[in-house]
Write a protein that holds these residues in place. Structure first.
Motif, mmCIF file in Angstrom:
data_model
loop_
_atom_site.group_PDB
_atom_site.id
_atom_site.type_symbol
_atom_site.label_atom_id
_atom_site.label_comp_id
_atom_site.label_asym_id
_atom_site.label_seq_id
_atom_site.Cartn_x
_atom_site.Cartn_y
_atom_site.Cartn_z
ATOM 1 N N GLY A 73 0.812 -1.217 0.000
ATOM 2 C CA GLY A 73 0.000 0.000 0.000
ATOM 3 C C GLY A 73 0.842 1.262 0.000
ATOM 4 N N ILE A 74 1.931 1.239 0.748
ATOM 5 C CA ILE A 74 2.836 2.390 0.773
ATOM 6 C C ILE A 74 3.414 2.623 -0.627
ATOM 7 N N GLY A 75 3.818 1.553 -1.277
ATOM 8 C CA GLY A 75 4.369 1.689 -2.631
ATOM 9 C C GLY A 75 3.350 2.216 -3.630
ATOM 10 N N ILE A 76 2.167 1.634 -3.606
ATOM 11 C CA ILE A 76 1.120 2.059 -4.545
ATOM 12 C C ILE A 76 0.713 3.504 -4.297
ATOM 13 N N MET A 77 0.510 3.863 -3.034
ATOM 14 C CA MET A 77 0.068 5.230 -2.720
ATOM 15 C C MET A 77 1.181 6.247 -2.938
ATOM 16 N N ALA A 78 2.429 5.845 -2.725
ATOM 17 C CA ALA A 78 3.537 6.759 -3.027
ATOM 18 C C ALA A 78 3.538 7.076 -4.528
ATOM 19 N N GLY A 79 3.278 6.049 -5.348
ATOM 20 C CA GLY A 79 3.183 6.264 -6.792
ATOM 21 C C GLY A 79 2.015 7.159 -7.163
ATOM 22 N N ALA A 80 0.870 6.936 -6.511
ATOM 23 C CA ALA A 80 -0.311 7.762 -6.788
ATOM 24 C C ALA A 80 -0.064 9.222 -6.408
ATOM 25 N N LEU A 102 -7.626 11.033 -0.487
ATOM 26 C CA LEU A 102 -7.818 9.614 -0.195
ATOM 27 C C LEU A 102 -6.495 8.850 -0.289
ATOM 28 N N ALA A 103 -5.667 9.203 -1.266
ATOM 29 C CA ALA A 103 -4.349 8.567 -1.387
ATOM 30 C C ALA A 103 -3.484 8.890 -0.167
ATOM 31 N N ALA A 104 -3.537 10.139 0.291
ATOM 32 C CA ALA A 104 -2.751 10.533 1.463
ATOM 33 C C ALA A 104 -3.226 9.806 2.722
ATOM 34 N N ILE A 105 -4.534 9.679 2.897
ATOM 35 C CA ILE A 105 -5.084 8.968 4.060
ATOM 36 C C ILE A 105 -4.689 7.493 4.018
ATOM 37 N N THR A 106 -4.761 6.893 2.840
ATOM 38 C CA THR A 106 -4.377 5.488 2.695
ATOM 39 C C THR A 106 -2.895 5.308 2.977
ATOM 40 N N LEU A 107 -2.067 6.206 2.459
ATOM 41 C CA LEU A 107 -0.623 6.142 2.716
ATOM 42 C C LEU A 107 -0.335 6.239 4.211
ATOM 43 N N LEU A 108 -0.951 7.191 4.880
ATOM 44 C CA LEU A 108 -0.757 7.354 6.309
ATOM 45 C C LEU A 108 -1.225 6.113 7.079
ATOM 46 N N PHE A 111 1.356 3.377 6.605
ATOM 47 C CA PHE A 111 2.547 3.644 7.423
ATOM 48 C C PHE A 111 2.278 3.298 8.889
ATOM 49 N N LEU A 112 1.124 3.699 9.402
ATOM 50 C CA LEU A 112 0.798 3.409 10.800
ATOM 51 C C LEU A 112 0.635 1.910 11.039
ATOM 52 N N LEU A 113 0.016 1.201 10.103
ATOM 53 C CA LEU A 113 -0.109 -0.249 10.228
ATOM 54 C C LEU A 113 1.260 -0.920 10.219
ATOM 55 N N LEU A 114 2.136 -0.473 9.343
ATOM 56 C CA LEU A 114 3.480 -1.042 9.299
ATOM 57 C C LEU A 114 4.224 -0.759 10.596
#
Length: 128
Positions: A73-80, A102-108, A111-114
């Protein structure tokens, strides 16, 4: 117990956003076609990213695999986010920056899950 509740909240947020956007990618919604055409990767990028997001969303919802899904998810959202910042712009077709947000929320969330599952990652890497 409290940490598990927090993890489930972030799992649901990240997976919910990822799964919700799949409908638009797979149905060929106007905005999705516009985005991936502008990136020069329509239709294969749209479908491919949709498949990747589906896999990541499922992995995030599986507690033993959350850390793997989070990395994806971090990789995909970083690309988005990079696509928004360098090619598309923050606002797409007058959405007020919704897709970027939405991409920023998903990225965050990823990161928090990781971070919350860092012990699983450290054990795999033999780190303390």
């Amino acid at each position: 117990m409290k940490t598990e509740i927090i993890k489930w909240i972030f799992r649901i947020v990240a997976s919910g956003i990822l799964l919700q956007t799949l409908f638009f990618k797979f149905s060929g919604a106007e905005e999705s076609i516009y985005i991936f055409s502008k990136l020069g990767i329509e239709p294969y990028g749209r479908i491919g990213s949709g498949v990747a997001e589906l896999i990541v969303a499922i992995l995030i919802l599986i507690p033993k695999a959350t850390w793997i899904g989070s990395i994806g998810g971090i990789g995909i959202m970083a690309g988005a986010i990079a696509s928004h910042l360098f090619v598309l712009g923050i606002e797409i077709k007058n959405d007020g920056g919704l897709l970027f947000g939405l991409a920023a929320i998903t990225l965050l969330s990823c990161f928090l899950l990781l971070y919350l599952d860092k012990n699983k990652l450290f054990n795999l890497l033999n780190l303390k």
